[in-house]
Enzyme design. Structure first.
Site, PDB file in Angstrom:
ATOM      1  N   VAL A 180      -7.680  -9.456   2.784  1.00  0.00           N
ATOM      2  CA  VAL A 180      -7.064  -8.170   2.478  1.00  0.00           C
ATOM      3  C   VAL A 180      -5.773  -8.084   3.275  1.00  0.00           C
ATOM      4  O   VAL A 180      -5.699  -8.547   4.420  1.00  0.00           O
ATOM      5  CB  VAL A 180      -7.987  -6.995   2.842  1.00  0.00           C
ATOM      6  CG1 VAL A 180      -7.288  -5.658   2.628  1.00  0.00           C
ATOM      7  CG2 VAL A 180      -9.273  -7.044   2.020  1.00  0.00           C
ATOM      8  N   CYS A 181      -4.733  -7.529   2.657  1.00  0.00           N
ATOM      9  CA  CYS A 181      -3.470  -7.277   3.342  1.00  0.00           C
ATOM     10  C   CYS A 181      -2.906  -8.586   3.941  1.00  0.00           C
ATOM     11  O   CYS A 181      -2.920  -9.627   3.291  1.00  0.00           O
ATOM     12  CB  CYS A 181      -3.678  -6.191   4.395  1.00  0.00           C
ATOM     13  SG  CYS A 181      -2.178  -5.398   4.996  1.00  0.00           S
ATOM     14  N   GLY A 182      -2.455  -8.538   5.197  1.00  0.00           N
ATOM     15  CA  GLY A 182      -1.857  -9.711   5.827  1.00  0.00           C
ATOM     16  C   GLY A 182      -2.837 -10.811   6.150  1.00  0.00           C
ATOM     17  O   GLY A 182      -2.433 -11.884   6.618  1.00  0.00           O
TER      18      GLY A 182
ATOM     19  N   THR B  55      -0.885  -9.772  -0.865  1.00  0.00           N
ATOM     20  CA  THR B  55      -0.749  -9.381   0.534  1.00  0.00           C
ATOM     21  C   THR B  55      -0.036  -8.034   0.570  1.00  0.00           C
ATOM     22  O   THR B  55       0.323  -7.479  -0.481  1.00  0.00           O
ATOM     23  CB  THR B  55       0.026 -10.446   1.336  1.00  0.00           C
ATOM     24  OG1 THR B  55      -0.088 -10.164   2.736  1.00  0.00           O
ATOM     25  CG2 THR B  55       1.499 -10.505   0.943  1.00  0.00           C
TER      26      THR B  55
ATOM     27  N   GLY C 114      -4.162  -6.512  -1.748  1.00  0.00           N
ATOM     28  CA  GLY C 114      -2.868  -6.091  -1.224  1.00  0.00           C
ATOM     29  C   GLY C 114      -3.036  -5.321   0.073  1.00  0.00           C
ATOM     30  O   GLY C 114      -4.011  -5.496   0.799  1.00  0.00           O
TER      31      GLY C 114
END
Length: 222
Positions: free
Chosen positions: A104-106, A124, A154
């Site tokens: 998830v994300c970074g 990301t 994201g």
């Protein structure tokens, strides 16, 4: 429900992570039947997230069993961990046998640096898309990107959508829908500016300046 397959999930946490990156998926996944979740770090000492929340690991990198699903999020403290050889080796080992390799994300940067996203599309946070592309990853702009057994979300709040996608993949659409309903996940944000396209260039630039002031390594908006 007892005849449903059992799945072992691992959520990798670390000092300075963004809590919601993992708490969002955790909330969804913990409601699924026959699921065992491990919250993993080097030690079992409490971890302080980038917003000050304390989260306690229950499994170490060394003692973690083989995982069906491995997941990691991002955070302001990511820079101090993402190149750690011990951490990257853990991802390589678990990623070589896991049914699903996710982030998830970074958190997608961890997977990329462990060599687990080469030849795959991944999502990301919008501020990290250029950095992820520089690691040889085809970057998608969807809330959740599925490319074979790589499932990536994201930025931050996308972790809830990500969790529901994992729920559907593991147990089917109906179970995922029931989980969403029980959570009353019916987003209606007060402002429709949750992506760069919707926010407009002026707000995007202000957000990037704000992020730089927080110490984030921001290059440019996607």
């Amino acid at each position: 429900m007892t005849d449903l397959p059992k799945h072992i999930l691992g959520l990798v946490i670390y000092p300075g992570m963004t809590a919601l990156d993992i708490v969002g998926p955790q909330q969804v996944l913990s409601a699924l039947p026959n699921i065992q979740i491990h919250r993993i770090w080097k030690t079992l000492d409490p971890i302080k997230t980038d917003d000050g929340m304390m989260i306690v690991p229950d499994t170490t990198l060394e003692n973690c069993p083989p995982l069906d699903v491995i997941c990691v999020g991002g955070g302001l403290g990511q820079r101090g961990v993402v190149d750690d050889p011990e951490v990257l080796e853990f991802f390589r080992q678990q990623g070589s046998t896991a049914k699903f390799v996710t982030s998830v994300c970074g958190g997608s940067e961890f997977l990329a640096k462990a060599g687990l996203l080469q030849g795959y599309r991944a999502a990301t946070h919008w501020m990290a898309r250029e950095q992820l592309a520089e690691l040889g990853v085809e970057v998608g702009t969807e809330r959740v990107v599925i490319d074979r057994n790589r499932i990536t979300g994201g930025g931050v709040t996308a972790g809830i959508d990500f969790g529901l996608v994992i729920a559907e993949v593991l147990y089917g659409e109906e179970t995922a829908k029931i989980t969403q309903l029980l959570m009353e996940y019916d987003p209606a944000p007060p402002f429709d500016v949750g992506s760069p396209k919707k926010a407009g260039s002026d707000l995007v630039n202000k957000a990037m300046l704000y992020a730089r002031n927080l110490g984030l390594a921001v290059k440019q908006a996607a």
